[in-house]
Scaffold this motif. Sequence first.
Motif, mmCIF file in Angstrom:
data_model
loop_
_atom_site.group_PDB
_atom_site.id
_atom_site.type_symbol
_atom_site.label_atom_id
_atom_site.label_comp_id
_atom_site.label_asym_id
_atom_site.label_seq_id
_atom_site.Cartn_x
_atom_site.Cartn_y
_atom_site.Cartn_z
ATOM 1 N N GLY A 106 0.822 -1.196 0.000
ATOM 2 C CA GLY A 106 0.000 0.000 0.000
ATOM 3 C C GLY A 106 0.857 1.247 0.000
ATOM 4 N N PHE A 107 0.177 2.372 0.120
ATOM 5 C CA PHE A 107 0.869 3.666 0.098
ATOM 6 C C PHE A 107 0.273 4.597 1.143
ATOM 7 C CE2 PHE A 107 0.903 2.010 -4.214
ATOM 8 C CZ PHE A 107 2.250 2.041 -4.514
ATOM 9 N N LEU A 108 1.140 5.322 1.810
ATOM 10 C CA LEU A 108 0.716 6.477 2.583
ATOM 11 C C LEU A 108 0.764 7.646 1.618
ATOM 12 C CD1 LEU A 108 2.729 5.966 5.883
ATOM 13 C CD2 LEU A 108 0.225 5.975 5.659
ATOM 14 N N GLN A 109 -0.327 8.398 1.524
ATOM 15 C CA GLN A 109 -0.361 9.526 0.605
ATOM 16 C C GLN A 109 -0.760 10.800 1.318
ATOM 17 O OE1 GLN A 109 -2.083 7.181 -3.134
ATOM 18 N NE2 GLN A 109 -1.889 9.370 -3.474
ATOM 19 N N THR A 110 -0.156 11.877 0.873
ATOM 20 C CA THR A 110 -0.475 13.201 1.388
ATOM 21 C C THR A 110 -0.334 14.188 0.242
ATOM 22 O OG1 THR A 110 -0.102 14.740 3.225
ATOM 23 C CG2 THR A 110 1.867 13.857 2.136
ATOM 24 N N GLY A 111 -0.735 15.407 0.484
ATOM 25 C CA GLY A 111 -0.530 16.418 -0.544
ATOM 26 C C GLY A 111 -1.730 17.282 -0.784
ATOM 27 N N GLN A 112 -2.044 17.451 -2.074
ATOM 28 C CA GLN A 112 -3.040 18.405 -2.535
ATOM 29 C C GLN A 112 -2.607 19.821 -2.160
ATOM 30 O OE1 GLN A 112 -6.815 16.907 -0.900
ATOM 31 N NE2 GLN A 112 -7.188 15.922 -2.864
ATOM 32 N N VAL A 113 -1.319 20.085 -2.399
ATOM 33 C CA VAL A 113 -0.732 21.390 -2.102
ATOM 34 C C VAL A 113 -0.025 21.932 -3.341
ATOM 35 C CG1 VAL A 113 -0.351 20.842 0.323
ATOM 36 C CG2 VAL A 113 1.485 20.464 -1.296
ATOM 37 N N MET A 114 0.199 23.229 -3.315
ATOM 38 C CA MET A 114 0.986 23.866 -4.365
ATOM 39 C C MET A 114 2.349 24.214 -3.789
ATOM 40 S SD MET A 114 -1.651 26.429 -6.224
ATOM 41 C CE MET A 114 -3.149 25.835 -6.968
ATOM 42 N N ARG A 115 3.326 24.280 -4.653
ATOM 43 C CA ARG A 115 4.668 24.688 -4.230
ATOM 44 C C ARG A 115 4.834 26.194 -4.302
ATOM 45 N NH1 ARG A 115 8.003 19.888 -7.115
ATOM 46 N NH2 ARG A 115 7.499 18.295 -5.582
ATOM 47 N N GLN A 116 3.948 26.849 -5.045
ATOM 48 C CA GLN A 116 3.987 28.312 -5.153
ATOM 49 C C GLN A 116 2.574 28.842 -4.932
ATOM 50 O OE1 GLN A 116 5.568 29.175 -9.014
ATOM 51 N NE2 GLN A 116 7.580 28.371 -8.528
ATOM 52 N N LYS A 117 2.505 30.051 -4.397
ATOM 53 C CA LYS A 117 1.221 30.674 -4.123
ATOM 54 C C LYS A 117 0.403 30.786 -5.414
ATOM 55 C CE LYS A 117 -0.795 34.682 -1.944
ATOM 56 N NZ LYS A 117 -0.599 35.940 -1.279
ATOM 57 N N PRO A 118 -0.895 30.410 -5.366
ATOM 58 C CA PRO A 118 -1.718 30.532 -6.579
ATOM 59 C C PRO A 118 -1.853 31.992 -7.009
ATOM 60 C CG PRO A 118 -3.024 29.684 -4.713
ATOM 61 C CD PRO A 118 -1.623 29.882 -4.234
ATOM 62 N N THR A 119 -1.887 32.190 -8.312
ATOM 63 C CA THR A 119 -2.010 33.538 -8.883
ATOM 64 C C THR A 119 -3.151 33.551 -9.891
ATOM 65 O OG1 THR A 119 -0.530 33.043 -10.734
ATOM 66 C CG2 THR A 119 0.498 33.895 -8.708
ATOM 67 N N GLY A 120 -3.498 34.728 -10.331
ATOM 68 C CA GLY A 120 -4.503 34.851 -11.386
ATOM 69 C C GLY A 120 -4.084 34.098 -12.636
ATOM 70 N N ALA A 121 -2.807 34.203 -12.974
ATOM 71 C CA ALA A 121 -2.297 33.515 -14.167
ATOM 72 C C ALA A 121 -2.368 32.001 -14.001
ATOM 73 C CB ALA A 121 -0.862 33.950 -14.450
ATOM 74 N N PHE A 123 -4.462 30.358 -12.134
ATOM 75 C CA PHE A 123 -5.874 29.965 -12.201
ATOM 76 C C PHE A 123 -6.345 29.944 -13.650
ATOM 77 C CE2 PHE A 123 -10.477 30.858 -12.103
ATOM 78 C CZ PHE A 123 -10.886 29.678 -11.468
ATOM 79 N N ARG A 124 -5.945 30.930 -14.442
ATOM 80 C CA ARG A 124 -6.335 30.940 -15.860
ATOM 81 C C ARG A 124 -5.790 29.705 -16.578
ATOM 82 N NH1 ARG A 124 -5.481 36.323 -14.833
ATOM 83 N NH2 ARG A 124 -3.384 36.369 -15.723
ATOM 84 N N ARG A 125 -4.557 29.277 -16.218
ATOM 85 C CA ARG A 125 -4.001 28.043 -16.816
ATOM 86 C C ARG A 125 -4.845 26.834 -16.405
ATOM 87 N NH1 ARG A 125 0.844 30.660 -15.687
ATOM 88 N NH2 ARG A 125 1.136 29.542 -13.716
ATOM 89 N N ALA A 126 -5.269 26.790 -15.141
ATOM 90 C CA ALA A 126 -6.109 25.685 -14.671
ATOM 91 C C ALA A 126 -7.442 25.669 -15.422
ATOM 92 C CB ALA A 126 -6.343 25.789 -13.162
ATOM 93 N N VAL A 127 -8.032 26.847 -15.622
ATOM 94 C CA VAL A 127 -9.287 26.961 -16.373
ATOM 95 C C VAL A 127 -9.084 26.439 -17.795
ATOM 96 C CG1 VAL A 127 -10.918 28.622 -17.395
ATOM 97 C CG2 VAL A 127 -10.254 28.822 -14.974
#
Length: 184
Positions: A106-121, A123-127
Amino acid sequence: MNPNGQLVQTLIRSETFQKYEHAYSEMSGLPLALRPVETWQLPFHGKRKANGFCALMAANSHTCAACLQLQATLTQAAMEQPATRTCIYGLCETAVPVKLGGQTIGFLQTGQVMRQKPTGASFRRAVARAKVLGVDIDNEPVKQAYFKTPVDSEKKLDSAAKLLAIFAEHLAMKSNQIMIQAAS
């Protein structure tokens, strides 16, 4: 369910894992999951400290498929040692193998984090990436969830992986105890 999957389920229900998961999540602000090797479920669904943006993405079958693809890539990379991968939206997840003997169960998993603060740019890339999948995420609830995503440095993520590797060794010892008890 295969025997290793049953063993992982026993570990998940153990007091040892329950206490560690609670302490880890409270200390780090991140979710922690223990999952069997073979699963087609998202590891943090319904977990303490799960990322709201990720939960919204998982609600759509197209974006959920992208998340499941990341899970497959991540667990392949983590069969022998801790691994971190970044999803198409810029969030990182880390998996640490839990072994019984030489076999990863099995695996221990963690995360769902960013390494850099989210920006407008970003978010637009995510969109734009979601749009390629046929999903419109350009709305206020998704945007708010995206900007609430925790941000951790690479150093902090590496430290978390080291802590999880130590706990994975402890779970391996517990697995051996469970196997011995079951055999007697």
